[in-house]
Design a protein around this motif. Sequence first.
Motif, PDB file in Angstrom:
ATOM      1  N   LEU A  75       0.832  -1.200   0.000  1.00 51.42           N
ATOM      2  CA  LEU A  75       0.000   0.000   0.000  1.00 51.42           C
ATOM      3  C   LEU A  75       0.872   1.258   0.000  1.00 51.42           C
ATOM      4  CD1 LEU A  75      -2.745  -1.137   2.562  1.00 51.42           C
ATOM      5  CD2 LEU A  75      -2.952  -0.984   0.076  1.00 51.42           C
ATOM      6  N   PHE A  76       1.825   1.320   0.922  1.00 53.74           N
ATOM      7  CA  PHE A  76       2.713   2.489   0.952  1.00 53.74           C
ATOM      8  C   PHE A  76       3.510   2.594  -0.347  1.00 53.74           C
ATOM      9  CE2 PHE A  76       2.416   2.265   5.745  1.00 53.74           C
ATOM     10  CZ  PHE A  76       1.867   3.529   5.903  1.00 53.74           C
ATOM     11  N   GLY A  77       3.861   1.430  -0.921  1.00 47.63           N
ATOM     12  CA  GLY A  77       4.670   1.427  -2.139  1.00 47.63           C
ATOM     13  C   GLY A  77       4.001   2.133  -3.309  1.00 47.63           C
ATOM     14  N   PHE A  78       2.674   2.171  -3.310  1.00 47.91           N
ATOM     15  CA  PHE A  78       1.958   2.834  -4.407  1.00 47.91           C
ATOM     16  C   PHE A  78       1.381   4.190  -4.016  1.00 47.91           C
ATOM     17  CE2 PHE A  78       1.929  -1.576  -5.943  1.00 47.91           C
ATOM     18  CZ  PHE A  78       2.429  -1.360  -7.213  1.00 47.91           C
ATOM     19  N   ALA A  79       1.578   4.591  -2.772  1.00 52.26           N
ATOM     20  CA  ALA A  79       1.075   5.896  -2.337  1.00 52.26           C
ATOM     21  C   ALA A  79       1.884   7.001  -3.017  1.00 52.26           C
ATOM     22  CB  ALA A  79       1.168   6.019  -0.820  1.00 52.26           C
ATOM     23  N   ALA A  80       1.209   8.076  -3.393  1.00 57.00           N
ATOM     24  CA  ALA A  80       1.882   9.131  -4.171  1.00 57.00           C
ATOM     25  C   ALA A  80       1.689  10.493  -3.502  1.00 57.00           C
ATOM     26  CB  ALA A  80       1.361   9.118  -5.601  1.00 57.00           C
ATOM     27  N   GLY A  81       1.803  11.541  -4.304  1.00 58.85           N
ATOM     28  CA  GLY A  81       1.807  12.904  -3.771  1.00 58.85           C
ATOM     29  C   GLY A  81       0.542  13.301  -3.023  1.00 58.85           C
ATOM     30  N   GLY A  82      -0.616  12.841  -3.506  1.00 58.12           N
ATOM     31  CA  GLY A  82      -1.863  13.183  -2.832  1.00 58.12           C
ATOM     32  C   GLY A  82      -1.894  12.623  -1.421  1.00 58.12           C
ATOM     33  N   PHE A  83      -1.457  11.371  -1.284  1.00 61.12           N
ATOM     34  CA  PHE A  83      -1.395  10.722   0.019  1.00 61.12           C
ATOM     35  C   PHE A  83      -0.380  11.438   0.914  1.00 61.12           C
ATOM     36  CE2 PHE A  83       0.206   7.524   2.992  1.00 61.12           C
ATOM     37  CZ  PHE A  83      -0.972   6.968   3.466  1.00 61.12           C
ATOM     38  N   ARG A  84       0.735  11.824   0.340  1.00 64.79           N
ATOM     39  CA  ARG A  84       1.775  12.484   1.123  1.00 64.79           C
ATOM     40  C   ARG A  84       1.252  13.787   1.731  1.00 64.79           C
ATOM     41  NH1 ARG A  84       5.537  13.714  -2.689  1.00 64.79           N
ATOM     42  NH2 ARG A  84       4.458  15.700  -2.853  1.00 64.79           N
ATOM     43  N   ASP A  85       0.594  14.619   0.908  1.00 75.16           N
ATOM     44  CA  ASP A  85       0.075  15.892   1.421  1.00 75.16           C
ATOM     45  C   ASP A  85      -1.044  15.668   2.432  1.00 75.16           C
ATOM     46  OD1 ASP A  85       1.844  17.147  -0.178  1.00 75.16           O
ATOM     47  OD2 ASP A  85       0.388  17.865  -1.641  1.00 75.16           O
ATOM     48  N   PHE A  86      -1.937  14.725   2.113  1.00 71.84           N
ATOM     49  CA  PHE A  86      -3.084  14.452   2.987  1.00 71.84           C
ATOM     50  C   PHE A  86      -2.624  14.021   4.377  1.00 71.84           C
ATOM     51  CE2 PHE A  86      -6.389  11.694   4.729  1.00 71.84           C
ATOM     52  CZ  PHE A  86      -7.553  12.393   4.467  1.00 71.84           C
ATOM     53  N   THR A  87      -1.521  13.262   4.432  1.00 71.05           N
ATOM     54  CA  THR A  87      -1.080  12.704   5.713  1.00 71.05           C
ATOM     55  C   THR A  87       0.070  13.493   6.335  1.00 71.05           C
ATOM     56  OG1 THR A  87       0.476  11.211   4.617  1.00 71.05           O
ATOM     57  CG2 THR A  87      -1.754  10.361   5.026  1.00 71.05           C
ATOM     58  N   ARG A  88       0.440  14.631   5.731  1.00 70.37           N
ATOM     59  CA  ARG A  88       1.577  15.367   6.273  1.00 70.37           C
ATOM     60  C   ARG A  88       1.399  15.638   7.769  1.00 70.37           C
ATOM     61  NH1 ARG A  88       3.116  20.383   7.419  1.00 70.37           N
ATOM     62  NH2 ARG A  88       1.310  21.426   6.534  1.00 70.37           N
TER      63      ARG A  88
END
Lengths: 296, 296
Positions: B212-225
Motif C-alpha cells: 500500500l505504501f509502495g503505491f502511495a503518491a503525492g496526494g497521500f503524502r500531502d493528505f497525511t503530512r
Amino acid sequence: MRRLKTLAVVGVGLIGGSFAQALKRADAGTTVVGFDRDPRALERAIALGVIDTAAESATEAARGADLVFIAVPVRQIGAILRDVASSLGPDAIVTDAGSTKAEVVRIARDALKDRLPRFVPGHPIAGRESSGVDAATPELFRGARIVLTPMPETAPDALDVARDCWEAAGGRVAITRPEEHDQIFAAVSHLPHLLAFALVSEIASRGNSQDLFGFAAGGFRDFTRIAGSSPEMWRDIALQNREALLFELDSYAGRLAVFRELIERGDGPALERLMREAKGARAAWIAGTRRSASNE
Amino acid sequence: MRRLKTLAVVGVGLIGGSFAQALKRADAGTTVVGFDRDPRALERAIALGVIDTAAESATEAARGADLVFIAVPVRQIGAILRDVASSLGPDAIVTDAGSTKAEVVRIARDALKDRLPRFVPGHPIAGRESSGVDAATPELFRGARIVLTPMPETAPDALDVARDCWEAAGGRVAITRPEEHDQIFAAVSHLPHLLAFALVSEIASRGNSQDLFGFAAGGFRDFTRIAGSSPEMWRDIALQNREALLFELDSYAGRLAVFRELIERGDGPALERLMREAKGARAAWIAGTRRSASNE
C-alpha cells in the motif's frame, strides 16, 4: 524499446500528450496519430508537434497503429475500446491509463471480444496541477510508478511491449492483478480523496463556514489539496471502484471509531501509541521514497 | 507597541523563542528573561541571544516582568500558571500559546485566582517543520493569525497590551470566546489531524501495508503530512478539547455516511454536486487567503 512505427493516442490531454512526447523522444522514427473528441485539443496537439496527424475518430486513429494508447476519462474507455476494436491490426496492442482497473477489464471483455489478448490494462501514477495538452511534457513519467494489470488472457508479447514503452518513457513498471490494483488505490488514493471532499463539504455546510475557513491554516490546506481535484473524474472513480472503496471506507470508519473511543474515555497512553505508530509508519515510508528516488 | 521593560518567556522553544526575538526587534530596550525545564534549551537560548538571562524557575522568571509569555505544551500550562501566580507584579500580564483555550481558562481560574484579570489566553497559528529554540525566528508570526480569547474577567488594558505585542511581532490578531476558538479549531485543525493519523494507522495495520505504501503518491503524502506531527502534543490537544472534537468527529462521520450512501446507490449526479461544492468552497478560500496576504 522495440521499434514502434505508429503510435495512436486517443485522448490528447496531459497524459496522452506526455506519453506521445516521451515515446517520440525515445525513438524519433515513431509517427503519432491522435484523436480527441475536442477538436481544439487536437489542433493544439498538432501545433505543438505532440502528434503528427489528427484522425477523425478513434477507429481511424487505431487503423495501422502498432500501439493504441487510450487516455480518456475512465467512464469513456468502454466506448473507445469498442471503436478501436473494429480497425485494430492483428498484432496491434491496446493499453489505457484509467485510474480503476477491474471495471475497465470487465468492459474490455465485452468490447474487445477475441481481441482481448492484445489489451494491457494500465495506470500511470503521474499528474500535474495543470491539465490539457499544453501541460504535456516528455518528463511527466520520469520516475513515476506505472501499474500494468494484465488479465489471464493478455498475450505475454503484448505485456512486454507495453512495459518496454513505459520504461522508455522513464516509468517504473509494476505488475499486479486488476482487483489488487483497485484495492490498493482505494486505500491510498480514492479513500483520501473522498475524506478530503467530505471534510470541505462538511465545513462549507456550516452557518459559520466563513469563520471556520478564516482560521484554517497550512495543515488544512495540505490535507484538503486533493479536494481541489476534478469532481467528474472522482465521481467516476468512486463509482467504478465502488466495491473496494466502500470496503476501505468501512475499515477506515472502524479505525476512526477506535480513536473516538480512546478520546471519549480519555485514554492518553493508548491514543499516543496509535499516533506514534502512525507517525513512525509515515516517516519510514517517506524515508523509503527518498531512498528509491536517489537510487534511480 | 507600549514600552515593555521586561518580558518573561516560559518555554524557550520555537514559539517562545520566536516571540522573544520578534519583541526584541520591535524594541531593542526590552530585556528577556527565559525559563525552560530543559537546561540545554536555556543554554542554547542564551548562546543564540534569544534571551538575555536564564531564570531558575517559572516563578523567578515572572518576578518583575511586565509580560509573561507561556509557551509550553498545553497540558503543562496549569502548573506554570500556578508557579508564576506567586511572583507576579500587580500590573504584570500573563498570556499563553496553548492550542486549546476553554480547558486552559478553566485551569487558569483555579491557578490564578485574584490575578485572573491579568490573564489573556492566546493561540498563535504559526509553526515550522522544525522545532526547538534553534528554529526560532523573529519572522515566524509575520502575517500569522493570532487568536486571543479573553474571559469576561480579563482586564481591558491587559488585552490591549497583549494585542499590541502580537501586532508588533507581525501577527494579525483576532478576538473570540474560548469556546468558540475551541469549536473552530476542532473543525479546521484538530479533526483533520485525527483523520490523518487514523488513515496512516489503518494502512499501517494491514498485512499488505508495504504494498500500500509502495503505491502511495503525492496526494497521500500531502493528505497525511499532519500525521507527522508530535503524538504527545496531539494526544493532549485531543483530550483537552475532547467535547468539541467529538462533536466535530460525529458531524464528519455523518457527512461521510452521506457520501457512502451516494456511492453505494450509484448516484453520480448527487456525488458530483457535493464534490463540486467542496472544490468551489476550497477554491474560494484559497483565493481569499491570497487576497488577504497581498493586502498586508
